[in-house]
Design a protein around this motif. Sequence first.
Motif: not given
Length: 124
Positions: A84-93, A105-116
Amino acid sequence: MPTKASIPNQGPMRQFVGEFDVVSKLTDEVRHVRFSHLWNAISTRHSDTVDTKFLVNGRAVIVALAHTALVRFAAAAGRDLTDREASFVAAEFLRSRLQEDDERPLFHASEAEVITLTQKLGID
């Protein structure tokens, strides 16, 4: 050692993130977003990510979260990031990209972006 609070995985996955609208800062176009599900992309796309699927105005959009960010989060927080938390992060991205009128159609969220984003959302 007590575990830190997390947002639990309760209910059907498709309900982890509520539907939301995003308005483009550039064109004022409104996009309706609905979360579908997430899965480990290592086995399906041979990608070191956790993929999250959204429907944006009915079209499939994938936000791939770098798996290394999940490992880094777990080491720092002393617990795993819930689905669920990962889903929230992806939604915000995705929200931030759509606000900039970036739709693909496809986005890549980097390690730094996910942590931020975990920090921005107060997930720790």
